[in-house]
Design an enzyme around this catalytic site. Structure first.
Site, short mmCIF file in Angstrom:
data_model
loop_
_atom_site.label_atom_id
_atom_site.label_comp_id
_atom_site.label_asym_id
_atom_site.label_seq_id
_atom_site.Cartn_x
_atom_site.Cartn_y
_atom_site.Cartn_z
CG ASP A 1 -1.75 1.22 1.35
OD1 ASP A 1 -1.71 2.06 0.41
OD2 ASP A 1 -2.44 1.37 2.37
CD GLU B 1 36.30 10.21 0.59
OE1 GLU B 1 36.88 10.55 1.62
OE2 GLU B 1 36.50 10.75 -0.51
CD GLU C 1 33.79 12.41 7.21
OE1 GLU C 1 34.99 12.54 6.99
OE2 GLU C 1 33.02 13.39 7.35
CD GLU D 1 37.35 11.91 9.20
OE1 GLU D 1 37.79 12.89 9.84
OE2 GLU D 1 37.67 11.68 8.02
CD GLU E 1 36.29 8.96 5.39
OE1 GLU E 1 36.36 10.07 5.94
OE2 GLU E 1 36.77 8.71 4.27
CG HIS F 1 34.20 13.94 1.04
ND1 HIS F 1 35.49 13.91 1.53
CD2 HIS F 1 33.56 14.93 1.70
CE1 HIS F 1 35.61 14.85 2.45
NE2 HIS F 1 34.47 15.48 2.59
NE ARG G 1 43.07 16.75 1.81
CZ ARG G 1 42.82 15.48 1.57
NH1 ARG G 1 41.65 14.97 1.88
NH2 ARG G 1 43.74 14.70 1.06
CD GLU H 1 37.02 14.28 -2.12
OE1 GLU H 1 38.03 14.99 -2.33
OE2 GLU H 1 36.88 13.60 -1.10
NE ARG I 1 36.65 18.56 0.49
CZ ARG I 1 37.37 17.70 1.22
NH1 ARG I 1 37.80 16.59 0.69
NH2 ARG I 1 37.63 17.97 2.48
#
Ligand code: GLN
Ligand code: MG
Ligand code: MG
Ligand code: MG
Length: 443
Positions: free
Chosen positions: A52, A130, A132, A187, A194, A243, A315, A332, A334
């Site tokens: 349903d 990735e 975390e 981490e 992670e 990421h 980064r 990547e 982020r």
């Protein structure tokens, strides 16, 4: 490897599987699941399993409350934490209408649709996420708390640490279910971990993200801990991101982001794809960062992105291009967090990238210095925009986006915005602890 219905039925007998949990996700990426006895599986493959739809978040359509789940044999996995005698397995399925047509609000269908568009252009998409998460203690009643389970930091090695043992158990369970673990570490924040598993095609990876969250939570729970993918559970320390490393492959299996003949060995396709992500990210941030809490992670000082830039290595950028080249060349992104619906997140990322390729969108120069050290005026002069600062800002961006509407389809688009607006209004109307702490004693 299990691919067909016959493979599954054989594995069921071989492993003495008694129950199969059939699964799909609702609009928000929450698993919906119910068990069928293994004797019914054969029929389920042929005819689907009825359910349903009116009780599922974002699925309601008065005239279409009868829905059907068609199990996808390649997603069959035995749950390693169940008894081996009378084992339990799970299988993910596609949601269909009773007439056999796909339900256009099914997140898995929406990703498949985006992948088909890529296929029409000659590409397939790979994603390596990735994730975390935090491991917290449960209270006496078994409810989650934010009480820490360790005081470790990045890559800390603590041989006597219970939390490390739990993470190792999670790694084992995941490997049992066919994941290839590439990294598993503590981490930056206390109690934060992670685990990275090997990339796959986008659909398999989205299924894997769903499975991953389920396994991590289950194993943590068996050890008396609580695992949370809430993006920012603690003020003053890093939040949890997801990421998303992504690349496109040609039909010949070549990574089309790699070009040995350019100075940085990135192809034009990679540049345009990046340009598309940068151009559209504000519109689909409500999907990659779906909660009120998501935007408390995207603040300065905690390794999470804010400014819409790309770079080779920096980064602090929204998009980083890791130095690997050849087959491993990738972009990547982020900003996504692990609370997102991975099917929708990958679908919108891919569509943004493809749009960039079609329109040859220039990503601009790489920003190599730390953007957080620039003044607002400098950033403005450089034309650097930022991610939405709140869920409200993100929803409003999405609401005006033809691009997102086209990617996710009208049904999900409307339902998603409606649910998120409700969430925001509810949050906005409440009195938060911060207000009491700040105002109560002085006003
Ligand atoms: N936790 C950070 C985030 O919120 C990422 C930290 C890292 O992996 N370097 O994205
Ligand atoms: Mg990482
Ligand atoms: Mg990390
Ligand atoms: Mg990373």
């Amino acid at each position: 490897e299990i691919q067909t219905k016959e493979d599954v039925l054989e594995a069921v007998v071989e492993n003495d599987v008694k129950f199969i949990r059939t699964q799909f996700t609702d609009t928000m990426g929450i698993i919906k699941s119910w068990a069928i006895p293994s004797e019914d599986l054969d029929e389920a493959f042929d005819e689907g399993v009825m359910f349903d739809g009116s009780s599922i978040e974002g699925f309601t359509r008065i005239e279409e409350s009868d829905m059907m789940l068609m199990p996808d044999p390649s997603t069959f996995r035995i749950l390693p934490w169940r008894p081996t005698e009378g084992a339990v397995a799970r299988i993910i399925g596609d949601v269909k209408l009773p007439n056999g047509k796909p339900f256009e609000g099914d997140p898995r269908y929406i990703l498949k649709k985006a992948l088909r568009e890529a296929d029409d252009m000659g590409y397939s998409m790979n994603v390596g996420p990735e994730l975390e998460f935090f491991l917290f203690k449960l209270d006496g009643q078994g409810n989650p708390t934010t009480e820490l389970t360790d005081k470790g930091g990045y890559f800390d090695f603590a041989p006597l640490d219970m939390a490390q043992d739990v993470r190792r158990e999670i790694d084992y369970a995941l490997e049992h279910m066919g994941f290839k673990i590439e990294a598993s570490h503590h981490e930056v924040a206390p109690s934060q971990h992670e685990i990275d598993f090997r990339f796959s095609d986008a659909l398999t990876t989205a299924d894997n993200v769903i499975t991953f969250r389920y396994v991590v939570k289950s194993i943590a729970n068996h050890h008396g801990y609580y695992a949370t993918f809430m993006p920012k559970p603690l003020y003053g320390v890093n939040g949890s991101g997801m990421h998303a490393n992504q690349s496109l492959m040609s039909q010949e299996g070549e990574n089309v982001f790699f070009d040995p003949n350019t100075p940085n060995q990135l192809s034009d396709i990679a540049r345009y794809y990046t340009g598309g992500l940068l151009e559209h990210i504000r519109e689909f941030a409500a999907i990659t960062n779906p909660t009120v809490n998501s935007y408390k992670r995207l603040v300065p000082g905690y390794e999470a992105p804010i400014y819409i830039t790309w770079s080779d290595s920096n980064r602090s950028s929204l998009i980083r291009i890791p130095s690997t080249r050849g087959k491993g060349t990738r972009v990547e992104l982020r900003c996504p967090d692990p609370a997102c619906n991975p099917y929708l997140a990958f679908a919108t990322m891919l569509s943004a990238g493809l749009d960039g390729i079609k329109n040859k969108t220039d990503p601009g120069e790489a920003v190599t210095h730390n953007i957080f050290n620039l003044s607002g005026k400098d950033r403005e002069d450089m034309g650097i925009n930022s991610l939405p600062g709140s869920l409200k800002e993100a929803i409003d961006e999405m609401a005006g986006s033809e691009f997102v509407k086209k990617t996710v389809g009208d049904h999900l688009f409307n339902n998603y915005l409606c649910a998120k607006n409700k969430e925001w209004d509810d949050y906005k109307a409440r009195v938060h602890q911060w207000e009491l702490d700040t105002y109560l004693s002085v006003l």
